[in-house]
Design a protein around this motif. Sequence first.
Motif, PDB file in Angstrom:
ATOM      1  N   VAL A  93       0.744  -1.161   0.102  1.00  0.00           N
ATOM      2  CA  VAL A  93       0.199  -0.059   0.116  1.00  0.00           C
ATOM      3  C   VAL A  93       0.916   1.193  -0.280  1.00  0.00           C
ATOM      4  CG1 VAL A  93      -1.315   1.845   1.725  1.00  0.00           C
ATOM      5  CG2 VAL A  93      -2.153  -1.040   1.384  1.00  0.00           C
ATOM      6  N   ALA A  94       1.980   1.097   1.244  1.00  0.00           N
ATOM      7  CA  ALA A  94       2.898   2.696   1.035  1.00  0.00           C
ATOM      8  C   ALA A  94       3.640   2.924  -0.780  1.00  0.00           C
ATOM      9  CB  ALA A  94       3.705   2.303   1.363  1.00  0.00           C
ATOM     10  N   GLY A  95       3.950   1.837  -1.603  1.00  0.00           N
ATOM     11  CA  GLY A  95       4.919   1.692  -2.683  1.00  0.00           C
ATOM     12  C   GLY A  95       3.785   2.139  -3.314  1.00  0.00           C
ATOM     13  N   TYR A  96       2.828   1.672  -3.401  1.00  0.00           N
ATOM     14  CA  TYR A  96       1.504   1.781  -4.585  1.00  0.00           C
ATOM     15  C   TYR A  96       0.890   3.596  -3.947  1.00  0.00           C
ATOM     16  CZ  TYR A  96      -1.853   1.458  -7.764  1.00  0.00           C
ATOM     17  OH  TYR A  96      -2.820   1.150  -9.373  1.00  0.00           O
ATOM     18  N   ALA A  97       0.842   3.617  -2.938  1.00  0.00           N
ATOM     19  CA  ALA A  97       0.679   5.415  -2.484  1.00  0.00           C
ATOM     20  C   ALA A  97       1.845   6.343  -3.130  1.00  0.00           C
ATOM     21  CB  ALA A  97       0.546   5.941  -1.029  1.00  0.00           C
ATOM     22  N   GLN A  98       2.969   6.170  -2.985  1.00  0.00           N
ATOM     23  CA  GLN A  98       3.561   6.625  -3.063  1.00  0.00           C
ATOM     24  C   GLN A  98       4.046   6.863  -4.683  1.00  0.00           C
ATOM     25  OE1 GLN A  98       8.051   6.735  -1.493  1.00  0.00           O
ATOM     26  NE2 GLN A  98       8.563   5.746  -3.181  1.00  0.00           N
ATOM     27  N   VAL A  99       3.319   5.852  -5.493  1.00  0.00           N
ATOM     28  CA  VAL A  99       3.571   5.206  -7.180  1.00  0.00           C
ATOM     29  C   VAL A  99       3.469   6.989  -7.587  1.00  0.00           C
ATOM     30  CG1 VAL A  99       4.214   4.553  -9.526  1.00  0.00           C
ATOM     31  CG2 VAL A  99       5.284   3.787  -7.579  1.00  0.00           C
ATOM     32  N   MET A 100       1.135   6.365  -7.129  1.00  0.00           N
ATOM     33  CA  MET A 100       0.391   7.604  -7.425  1.00  0.00           C
ATOM     34  C   MET A 100       0.607   9.072  -7.375  1.00  0.00           C
ATOM     35  SD  MET A 100      -2.845   5.030  -6.719  1.00  0.00           S
ATOM     36  CE  MET A 100      -4.196   7.077  -7.340  1.00  0.00           C
ATOM     37  N   GLU A 101       1.009   9.451  -5.777  1.00  0.00           N
ATOM     38  CA  GLU A 101       1.131  10.770  -5.882  1.00  0.00           C
ATOM     39  C   GLU A 101       1.945  11.509  -7.294  1.00  0.00           C
ATOM     40  OE1 GLU A 101      -0.887  13.188  -4.292  1.00  0.00           O
ATOM     41  OE2 GLU A 101      -2.102  10.873  -4.097  1.00  0.00           O
ATOM     42  N   MET A 102       3.144  10.426  -7.065  1.00  0.00           N
ATOM     43  CA  MET A 102       4.644  11.170  -8.339  1.00  0.00           C
ATOM     44  C   MET A 102       3.638  10.860  -9.960  1.00  0.00           C
ATOM     45  SD  MET A 102       8.135   8.724  -9.044  1.00  0.00           S
ATOM     46  CE  MET A 102       8.285   8.488  -7.582  1.00  0.00           C
ATOM     47  N   VAL A 103       2.980   9.541  -9.900  1.00  0.00           N
ATOM     48  CA  VAL A 103       2.324   9.836 -11.446  1.00  0.00           C
ATOM     49  C   VAL A 103       1.396  11.097 -11.560  1.00  0.00           C
ATOM     50  CG1 VAL A 103       0.802   8.733 -13.063  1.00  0.00           C
ATOM     51  CG2 VAL A 103       3.048   7.698 -11.698  1.00  0.00           C
ATOM     52  N   PHE A 104       0.618  11.241 -10.262  1.00  0.00           N
ATOM     53  CA  PHE A 104      -0.101  12.712 -10.100  1.00  0.00           C
ATOM     54  C   PHE A 104       0.394  13.946 -10.365  1.00  0.00           C
ATOM     55  CE2 PHE A 104      -3.999   9.951  -7.769  1.00  0.00           C
ATOM     56  CZ  PHE A 104      -4.538   9.454  -8.842  1.00  0.00           C
ATOM     57  N   ALA A 105       1.404  14.293 -10.509  1.00  0.00           N
ATOM     58  CA  ALA A 105       2.203  15.219 -10.128  1.00  0.00           C
ATOM     59  C   ALA A 105       2.821  15.820 -11.330  1.00  0.00           C
ATOM     60  CB  ALA A 105       3.148  15.430  -8.317  1.00  0.00           C
ATOM     61  N   LEU A 106       3.185  14.312 -11.676  1.00  0.00           N
ATOM     62  CA  LEU A 106       4.681  15.065 -12.658  1.00  0.00           C
ATOM     63  C   LEU A 106       4.103  13.484 -13.978  1.00  0.00           C
ATOM     64  CD1 LEU A 106       7.201  14.016 -10.630  1.00  0.00           C
ATOM     65  CD2 LEU A 106       6.919  15.956 -11.320  1.00  0.00           C
ATOM     66  N   PHE A 107       2.811  13.432 -14.421  1.00  0.00           N
ATOM     67  CA  PHE A 107       2.825  12.784 -15.014  1.00  0.00           C
ATOM     68  C   PHE A 107       3.233  13.266 -16.480  1.00  0.00           C
ATOM     69  CE2 PHE A 107      -1.061  15.445 -15.014  1.00  0.00           C
ATOM     70  CZ  PHE A 107      -0.625  15.911 -16.020  1.00  0.00           C
ATOM     71  N   ASP A 108       3.650  14.622 -16.736  1.00  0.00           N
ATOM     72  CA  ASP A 108       3.657  15.045 -17.905  1.00  0.00           C
ATOM     73  C   ASP A 108       5.145  15.082 -17.556  1.00  0.00           C
ATOM     74  OD1 ASP A 108       2.117  16.661 -19.283  1.00  0.00           O
ATOM     75  OD2 ASP A 108       1.874  17.954 -17.974  1.00  0.00           O
TER      76      ASP A 108
END
Length: 363
Positions: A93-108
């Motif tokens: 869960v911790a890993g998934y949360a971290q990567v999701m937030e990264m993708v939301f913030a930096l997808f461009d």
Amino acid sequence: MGTYSGVSVVTDTLEITPEILALVAEIDEFKGAWRALGTLAPERLSALRRVATIESIGSSTRIEGSRLTDADVERLLSNLDVKTFGSRDEQEVAGYAQVMEMVFALFDAIDLTENHITQLHRDLLAFSSKDERHRGAYKTLPNNVSAFDADGKEIAVVFETATPFDTPRKMQELVAWTRSALSEASLHPLLVAAIFAVVFLEIHPFQDGNGRLSRILTTLLLLRAGYAYVPYSSLESVIENSKEGYYLALRQTQRTIRGAKPNWQPWIVYFLRALQSQKRRLEKKIETERIIAGTLPELSLRIIETAKERGRITNGDIVNLTGANRNTVKKHLARLVDAGHLTQHGTGKGTWYRVSTGDEWAR
């Protein structure tokens, strides 16, 4: 993967049916309308996104066998700075949360490359001690999808994935095809994302974490294609609620992928229907948000907002946050409970409240 390594082969074998056209049109219509639909106050959009994020993390990890509820996920997210987690479920869960937030913030800034895919896999398993040796690297051992008996003994191979030897070549071809299809606009980006996901899972390029990473990469492709509403409604939750259909569609398409005429239809139809459900859920949430915003007093709205953000609240929390009179807050809380927006737990000084799980606005 040679049979579909070129765009022409995919377009030659993919039948665009009236249902596919209708689903794509409906999803794209919502994509275009999102700017008008998304005019809620920033703090309310933020709360919607938080609820969707919790649902996505909980659902995606439960699809892979986690036993944590959304409430467990929410509690864990409030303590992510601890960086140590007692169980494998918590680590995932911790890993998934971290990567999701990264993708939301930096997808461009996260283009679809093999390097970025392996980095996302590394970060996805960053807290998983069991996966330390292979995180961020393609598999070195077979990882066929198998059925097991009650004692954990393998009884049958359900699906044979790519061999470790073939995996680097197949991933190179998949990424090259996806980038080409998107840049040349030879296929609609929703169809490209669907094909990428099913082929990625057919390859199963990593020793573990492939299912979770496929959903992260799907979100990345959708955001990069301009589907900006994706973070506010959980696609993973839709998949969890239709898990049998998800696996059936995957297997129906994956069994044909290595042949001369891959049957993309089952998976693409499932994928587009899931996106349709995702956007319809969000439409309902937005409509309910607007109804509530137009009918509830400002203090009641702030109480609901705080309950969504914190998970649970007390009368004292609201008094401290707003400076409102304690009796006034008590009346607002009672009305919100009567209206079904909040549920009350405990009695006397131990009373606390949370957003009703049966309230569609809160889901």
